[in-house]
Write an enzyme that holds these catalytic residues in place. Structure first.
Site, PDB file in Angstrom:
ATOM      1  N   ALA A 132     -38.308  79.115  -8.389  1.00  0.00           N
ATOM      2  CA  ALA A 132     -37.778  80.609  -7.700  1.00  0.00           C
ATOM      3  C   ALA A 132     -36.689  80.849  -8.558  1.00  0.00           C
ATOM      4  O   ALA A 132     -36.196  82.033  -8.316  1.00  0.00           O
ATOM      5  CB  ALA A 132     -37.999  80.649  -5.814  1.00  0.00           C
ATOM      6  N   ILE A 139     -32.668  73.780  -0.205  1.00  0.00           N
ATOM      7  CA  ILE A 139     -32.121  72.976  -1.479  1.00  0.00           C
ATOM      8  C   ILE A 139     -32.848  72.073  -2.256  1.00  0.00           C
ATOM      9  O   ILE A 139     -32.883  71.111  -0.556  1.00  0.00           O
ATOM     10  CB  ILE A 139     -30.965  73.217  -2.067  1.00  0.00           C
ATOM     11  CG1 ILE A 139     -30.511  74.983  -2.014  1.00  0.00           C
ATOM     12  CG2 ILE A 139     -31.000  73.264  -3.963  1.00  0.00           C
ATOM     13  CD1 ILE A 139     -30.800  76.156  -3.100  1.00  0.00           C
ATOM     14  N   GLY A 140     -33.947  71.512  -2.633  1.00  0.00           N
ATOM     15  CA  GLY A 140     -34.091  69.801  -3.035  1.00  0.00           C
ATOM     16  C   GLY A 140     -34.577  69.351  -2.671  1.00  0.00           C
ATOM     17  O   GLY A 140     -34.628  68.024  -1.992  1.00  0.00           O
ATOM     18  N   SER A 200     -37.598  75.390  -4.764  1.00  0.00           N
ATOM     19  CA  SER A 200     -35.946  76.612  -4.203  1.00  0.00           C
ATOM     20  C   SER A 200     -35.912  76.828  -6.242  1.00  0.00           C
ATOM     21  O   SER A 200     -35.441  77.958  -6.824  1.00  0.00           O
ATOM     22  CB  SER A 200     -34.605  75.852  -4.132  1.00  0.00           C
ATOM     23  OG  SER A 200     -34.728  74.814  -4.464  1.00  0.00           O
ATOM     24  N   SER A 201     -36.129  75.092  -7.374  1.00  0.00           N
ATOM     25  CA  SER A 201     -35.371  75.521  -8.028  1.00  0.00           C
ATOM     26  C   SER A 201     -36.345  76.621  -9.145  1.00  0.00           C
ATOM     27  O   SER A 201     -36.148  77.094  -9.922  1.00  0.00           O
ATOM     28  CB  SER A 201     -35.373  74.697  -9.243  1.00  0.00           C
ATOM     29  OG  SER A 201     -36.908  73.369  -8.967  1.00  0.00           O
ATOM     30  N   ASP A 218     -44.866  75.807 -10.590  1.00  0.00           N
ATOM     31  CA  ASP A 218     -44.381  75.952  -9.753  1.00  0.00           C
ATOM     32  C   ASP A 218     -44.209  77.292 -10.116  1.00  0.00           C
ATOM     33  O   ASP A 218     -43.752  78.157  -9.201  1.00  0.00           O
ATOM     34  CB  ASP A 218     -43.324  74.814  -9.495  1.00  0.00           C
ATOM     35  CG  ASP A 218     -43.144  73.863  -8.427  1.00  0.00           C
ATOM     36  OD1 ASP A 218     -45.272  73.571  -8.981  1.00  0.00           O
ATOM     37  OD2 ASP A 218     -42.651  72.991  -8.205  1.00  0.00           O
ATOM     38  N   GLY A 250     -38.505  70.279  -2.100  1.00  0.00           N
ATOM     39  CA  GLY A 250     -40.248  70.493  -2.288  1.00  0.00           C
ATOM     40  C   GLY A 250     -40.397  71.763  -1.889  1.00  0.00           C
ATOM     41  O   GLY A 250     -41.517  71.838  -2.501  1.00  0.00           O
TER      42      GLY A 250
HETATM   43  O1  PMV Z   1     -41.292  67.446  -5.402  1.00  0.00           O
HETATM   44  P1  PMV Z   1     -42.190  68.100  -5.618  1.00  0.00           P
HETATM   45  O2  PMV Z   1     -42.759  69.547  -4.673  1.00  0.00           O
HETATM   46  O3  PMV Z   1     -41.142  68.876  -7.074  1.00  0.00           O
HETATM   47  O4  PMV Z   1     -43.569  68.291  -5.985  1.00  0.00           O
HETATM   48  C1  PMV Z   1     -43.788  66.819  -7.173  1.00  0.00           C
HETATM   49  C2  PMV Z   1     -45.086  66.920  -7.268  1.00  0.00           C
HETATM   50  C3  PMV Z   1     -46.215  65.847  -8.056  1.00  0.00           C
HETATM   51  O5  PMV Z   1     -46.899  66.261  -8.247  1.00  0.00           O
HETATM   52  C4  PMV Z   1     -45.198  64.927  -6.968  1.00  0.00           C
HETATM   53  C5  PMV Z   1     -45.423  65.712  -9.455  1.00  0.00           C
HETATM   54  C6  PMV Z   1     -45.769  66.835 -10.568  1.00  0.00           C
HETATM   55  O6  PMV Z   1     -45.154  66.778 -11.655  1.00  0.00           O
HETATM   56  O7  PMV Z   1     -46.662  66.874 -10.290  1.00  0.00           O
END
Ligand code: PMV
Length: 315
Positions: A109, A100-101, A106-107, A149, A103
């Site tokens: 999905a 979790i948390g 997880s959120s 995402d 990158g």
């Molecule tokens: O940290 P993550 O996986 O949530 O990715 C952020 C991606 C960025 O490009 C840094 C920010 C965005 O809103 O696209």
């Protein structure tokens, strides 16, 4: 009534940060999943059981009173109960293979599998409808989400995305494995995005030059992906990491992990916001084990993933 759904996590392969300023990003779904089961109960309450926390609450409460991590589930369950059976309640259980948390999506999905499982108790919906519900749920945590995402978690595979034209699927054989290593440093996307914005304000010309270079790099990656040219993709991964270093989203630990992974893989870089979170290394069968060993020898937690082509699954 009971309904179960699962959705994959994701990583950003190329273009994080620059995507905020209009450059294309490339994302892919990974074969680590979140599975959610929802069932109606006779008591008029919403109950959530997960490794990130538990909740038992009456429906119709303001979202601000609900723990932020559980908000999307509460939002979805409350909405469905009010729409289909005001007197009933719902029990939701969440099982996650995704850390979790850090990158790894997880959120998103959670929102995609949650939207499918929770609505599935009452009605069958198309993937497109579930995606719209998931984006709405994700907005209870990230009001400015692009939806990219959730899109890749719903449909799986590899996707390109830019702010102007949205997303489209990339057809690629994708015969590679990714080794993901977790720095165990918490990553605060909002804060890092804001720091990059400050860097841009102070260095307009330099930043715009890096965006142009990133743009060219992504175009080259798209050609390499079509040919399954792992060496070519790897060279671009290393270049992309240099650009991320220039805008200040790296640190000594991430650099060390990347340096170790670069010894045997085709190339390694940060994925997501950076400063904490994860890196990934591009490998195939010939160098995946060596890359994992190299990282583990140095006490870094890592695991390998493949691209997930299934996306959302309902049972
Ligand atoms: O940290 P993550 O996986 O949530 O990715 C952020 C991606 C960025 O490009 C840094 C920010 C965005 O809103 O696209």
């Amino acid at each position: 009534m009971k309904s179960t759904a699962s959705a994959p996590g994701k990583i950003i392969l190329f273009g994080e940060h620059f995507v905020v300023y209009g450059v294309k990003a490339i994302l892919c779904a990974i074969n680590k999943r979140i599975t959610i089961t929802a069932k109606t109960i006779s008591e008029n309450k919403i109950s959530i059981k997960s490794s990130i926390g538990n909740l038992v609450s009456a429906p119709k409460r303001p979202l601000t009173e609900v723990d932020i991590q559980l908000r999307p589930f509460y939002f979805l369950a409350d909405k469905m109960i009010q729409k289909y059976d005001e007197k009933s309640g719902m029990e939701i259980t969440i099982d996650s293979e995704i850390p979790i948390g850090v990158g790894l999506g997880s959120s998103s999905a959670c929102c995609v599998a949650g939207a499918a499982a929770i609505s599935g108790v009452f009605i069958e919906k198309s993937k497109e409808e579930i995606l719209q519900m998931a984006i709405e749920a994700e907005k209870t945590i990230f009001p400015n989400t692009s939806g990219a995402d959730c899109t890749v978690c719903t449909f799986g595979g590899i996707m390109q995305y830019d702010k102007k034209t949205g997303h489209s699927k990339i057809d690629s054989e994708a015969k590679f494995h990714l080794v993901i290593a977790n720095s165990k440093i918490a990553h605060y996307t909002k804060e890092v995005v804001s720091n990059v914005n400050q860097f841009k304000e102070k260095n307009e010309e330099r930043f715009s030059k890096i965006c142009n270079e990133e743009n060219n790099l992504i175009n080259d990656v798209l050609v390499c992906l079509k040919k399954n040219d792992l060496k070519g993709i790897g060279i671009n991964i290393i270049k992309n990491q240099e650009y991320l270093e220039l805008i200040g989203v790296s640190n000594a630990k991430l650099r060390n992990m990347i340096e170790l992974a670069n010894k045997s893989s085709f190339g390694a870089k940060i994925t997501g916001a950076g400063v904490g979170g994860c890196i990934f290394a591009l490998t195939d069968e010939t160098n995946m084990e060596d890359t994992i060993q190299q990282l583990r020898k140095n006490d870094y937690e890592c695991f390998s993933v493949k691209i997930d082509f299934r996306g959302l699954d309902t049972f």
